[in-house]
Design an enzyme around this catalytic site. Structure first.
Site, PDB file in Angstrom:
ATOM      1  N   HIS A 171      -3.163   7.716   6.259  1.00  0.00           N
ATOM      2  CA  HIS A 171      -3.406   6.408   5.800  1.00  0.00           C
ATOM      3  C   HIS A 171      -4.754   5.802   6.030  1.00  0.00           C
ATOM      4  O   HIS A 171      -5.392   5.383   5.068  1.00  0.00           O
ATOM      5  CB  HIS A 171      -2.118   5.526   6.159  1.00  0.00           C
ATOM      6  CG  HIS A 171      -2.268   4.017   5.347  1.00  0.00           C
ATOM      7  ND1 HIS A 171      -2.259   3.938   4.219  1.00  0.00           N
ATOM      8  CD2 HIS A 171      -2.425   2.838   5.981  1.00  0.00           C
ATOM      9  CE1 HIS A 171      -2.005   2.796   3.864  1.00  0.00           C
ATOM     10  NE2 HIS A 171      -2.090   1.976   4.939  1.00  0.00           N
TER      11      HIS A 171
ATOM     12  N   PHE B 284       2.008  -3.621   4.112  1.00  0.00           N
ATOM     13  CA  PHE B 284       2.220  -4.999   4.624  1.00  0.00           C
ATOM     14  C   PHE B 284       3.582  -4.991   4.146  1.00  0.00           C
ATOM     15  O   PHE B 284       4.319  -4.651   3.310  1.00  0.00           O
ATOM     16  CB  PHE B 284       1.418  -5.851   3.620  1.00  0.00           C
ATOM     17  CG  PHE B 284       0.123  -6.241   4.074  1.00  0.00           C
ATOM     18  CD1 PHE B 284      -0.554  -5.378   5.026  1.00  0.00           C
ATOM     19  CD2 PHE B 284      -0.740  -7.102   3.526  1.00  0.00           C
ATOM     20  CE1 PHE B 284      -1.895  -5.424   5.568  1.00  0.00           C
ATOM     21  CE2 PHE B 284      -2.078  -7.053   3.756  1.00  0.00           C
ATOM     22  CZ  PHE B 284      -2.325  -6.500   4.691  1.00  0.00           C
TER      23      PHE B 284
ATOM     24  N   HIS C  72      -9.992   1.839  -0.250  1.00  0.00           N
ATOM     25  CA  HIS C  72      -8.634   1.635  -0.270  1.00  0.00           C
ATOM     26  C   HIS C  72      -7.960   0.838  -1.631  1.00  0.00           C
ATOM     27  O   HIS C  72      -8.321  -0.287  -1.856  1.00  0.00           O
ATOM     28  CB  HIS C  72      -8.066   0.408   1.035  1.00  0.00           C
ATOM     29  CG  HIS C  72      -6.639   0.443   1.261  1.00  0.00           C
ATOM     30  ND1 HIS C  72      -5.724   1.208   0.599  1.00  0.00           N
ATOM     31  CD2 HIS C  72      -6.068  -0.150   2.138  1.00  0.00           C
ATOM     32  CE1 HIS C  72      -4.631   0.991   1.336  1.00  0.00           C
ATOM     33  NE2 HIS C  72      -4.830  -0.081   1.894  1.00  0.00           N
TER      34      HIS C  72
ATOM     35  N   LYS D 262     -10.018   7.480   2.375  1.00  0.00           N
ATOM     36  CA  LYS D 262     -10.410   6.383   1.941  1.00  0.00           C
ATOM     37  C   LYS D 262     -11.824   6.116   2.316  1.00  0.00           C
ATOM     38  O   LYS D 262     -12.607   4.997   2.154  1.00  0.00           O
ATOM     39  CB  LYS D 262      -9.499   5.336   2.765  1.00  0.00           C
ATOM     40  CG  LYS D 262      -8.292   5.109   2.066  1.00  0.00           C
ATOM     41  CD  LYS D 262      -7.244   4.247   2.904  1.00  0.00           C
ATOM     42  CE  LYS D 262      -5.795   3.953   2.031  1.00  0.00           C
ATOM     43  NZ  LYS D 262      -4.926   5.185   2.396  1.00  0.00           N
TER      44      LYS D 262
ATOM     45  N   GLU E 225      -1.833   4.987  13.988  1.00  0.00           N
ATOM     46  CA  GLU E 225      -1.535   6.144  13.139  1.00  0.00           C
ATOM     47  C   GLU E 225      -1.709   7.369  14.132  1.00  0.00           C
ATOM     48  O   GLU E 225      -0.942   8.421  13.996  1.00  0.00           O
ATOM     49  CB  GLU E 225      -2.282   6.338  11.815  1.00  0.00           C
ATOM     50  CG  GLU E 225      -1.905   7.523  10.887  1.00  0.00           C
ATOM     51  CD  GLU E 225      -2.141   7.481   9.539  1.00  0.00           C
ATOM     52  OE1 GLU E 225      -1.844   8.241   8.645  1.00  0.00           O
ATOM     53  OE2 GLU E 225      -3.061   6.660   9.367  1.00  0.00           O
TER      54      GLU E 225
ATOM     55  N   CYS F 242       0.708  -1.125  -0.086  1.00  0.00           N
ATOM     56  CA  CYS F 242       0.128  -0.014  -0.008  1.00  0.00           C
ATOM     57  C   CYS F 242       0.779   1.378   0.028  1.00  0.00           C
ATOM     58  O   CYS F 242       0.351   2.327   0.107  1.00  0.00           O
ATOM     59  CB  CYS F 242      -1.026  -0.048   1.259  1.00  0.00           C
ATOM     60  SG  CYS F 242      -1.870  -1.569   1.306  1.00  0.00           S
TER      61      CYS F 242
END
Length: 413
Positions: free
Chosen positions: A303, A399, A340, A335, A314, A163
């Site tokens: 994010h 990831f 996403h 998002k 976050e 991502c």
């Protein structure tokens, strides 16, 4: 002296619109692009919601004979790139072709093509596999096709860092221009992973929202009742240029890119590091690259995926980096509206961050209804609002513990 890099064009394809200004209008209108999955029969899947790009016709952007050579993610990249270079009024002449590059990331690439061709193999044997299978599916062919289409003969590359993919593509392009390896870069990301295997795989990890009866309310970053992310698709592409090059041709300038940071968690394959360590370091690295103080940042495009752990971490990281300023600092997750886009997310979100600087408008976080005591920042809940912002940050975490952040500034000559 460090070369200045400006953004002269943004091209967006998303569930909120096929085109930059349509997407932006719907962002400011707090619209949700999430609905029930229509790209395949999702009966029996744990999650049946997604942010699909509906009504997309690749023939508006690609010749008919070329469409079969491209996975859906490449088609999105072609469309967004065209929107971007048209907005930038960029003509790649022989004089600048070798100094113009393309750098487009994707986290998964042609999953749709891989699944389709695997079915063809099982049903009809190897003779049924398309000769275009490989080029239609591999990640770097988005950059390849775009460069062929526009005649860009400079650096040509791709990133595949989950991502963070398109944040790394944009950040690396920024550095290529700064160190004189290019004058112009067409950079960003694209993704089209709303497929049975992809959705089934993320659902098996329990990463996706299962709020199937209320698709529009499923993506709810930082809200107490968030239960996972909503998969989206689309593309976001920027045209980055060295300032002098842009000024010489009278290009429109949306903003200036001033900082790029990277970090690795070295912690877990899918979970963020405890205390938000990787996120803290990537934001600090980005501010250091730009040589600015934390309190100069006026907006963060988070994010913010709508996962329980990710949003909390976050928030913790933002507090550590920005201190008391964090409580006054608007932070929103687009998002909540676009879903996403995985490897394409940062390209789309970088574009939206630049538009926020251009229009001095903060995108909202929709579906923020029930405050979470552990997520207690100003998330610009449910409505866009005007604000005077000079610097804006865009965060991306992937990831494998890969993190990237991009910092943009309102342009002044």
């Amino acid at each position: 002296m460090t070369r200045r890099v400006v953004v002269t064009g943004v091209g967006l394809v998303s569930a909120l619109g096929i085109g930059t200004e349509e997407t932006w209008k719907n962002i400011l209108g707090a619209k949700s692009g999430v609905g029930s999955i229509t790209l395949f029969d999702a009966t029996g899947f744990a999650s049946t919601v997604a942010a699909e790009v509906r009504g997309f016709d690749p023939l508006q952007f690609v010749e008919k004979k070329e469409v079969k050579k491209m996975g859906r993610f490449i088609q999105f990249a072609m469309a967004a790139s065209q929107f971007a270079w048209e907005a930038a009024r960029l003509a790649i002449t022989p004089e600048i072709a070798e100094r113009t590059g393309v750098y487009i990331g994707s986290g998964i690439g042609g999953f749709d093509v891989i699944e389709r061709e695997h079915s063809a193999l099982l049903e009809g044997g190897p003779r049924k596999i398309s000769p275009f299978f490989i080029p239609a599916s591999i990640v770097n062919l988005a950059s390849g096709f775009v460069s062929i289409r526009c005649g860009a003969r400079g650096p040509n590359s791709a990133t595949c860092t989950a991502c963070s993919s398109s944040a790394h593509a944009i950040g690396d392009s920024f550095k290529l221009i700064q160190r004189c390896d290019a004058e112009v870069m067409i950079a960003g990301g694209a993704e089209a992973a709303i497929t049975p295997l992809s959705v089934g795989g993320f659902a098996a990890m329990r990463a996706l929202s299962t709020r199937n009866a209320e698709p529009e309310r499923a993506s709810r970053p930082f809200d107490r009742d968030r239960d996972g992310f909503v998969i989206g698709e689309g593309a976001g592409i920027l045209v980055l240029e060295e300032l002098g090059q842009a000024l010489r041709r009278g290009a429109p300038i949306l903003g200036e890119m001033v900082g790029y940071g990277m970090s690795g968690d070295a912690f877990h394959i899918t979970q963020p590091a405890e205390g938000g360590d990787g996120a803290v370091r990537v934001m600090r690295n980005t501010l250091a690259d730009a040589k600015i103080l934390p309190e100069q940042v006026g907006y963060i495009n988070a994010h913010g995926t709508s996962t329980p752990t990710g949003d909390r971490m976050e928030t913790v990281a933002i507090k550590k980096v920005f201190g008391e300023h964090a409580l006054r600092l608007p932070v929103s997750s687009t998002k909540s509206m676009t879903g996403h886009l995985l490897g394409g997310a940062a390209g789309l979100e970088a574009g939206l961050t630049l538009l926020a600087l251009r229009d001095q408008m903060l995108p909202p976080t929709i579906n923020y209804e029930n405050p979470d005591p552990e997520c207690n920042l100003d998330y610009v809940p449910n409505r866009a609002r005007p604000a005077a912002i000079e610097y804006a940050l865009s965060n991306s975490f992937g990831f494998g513990g890969t993190n990237a952040a991009l910092l943009f500034k309102r342009f002044s000559p």
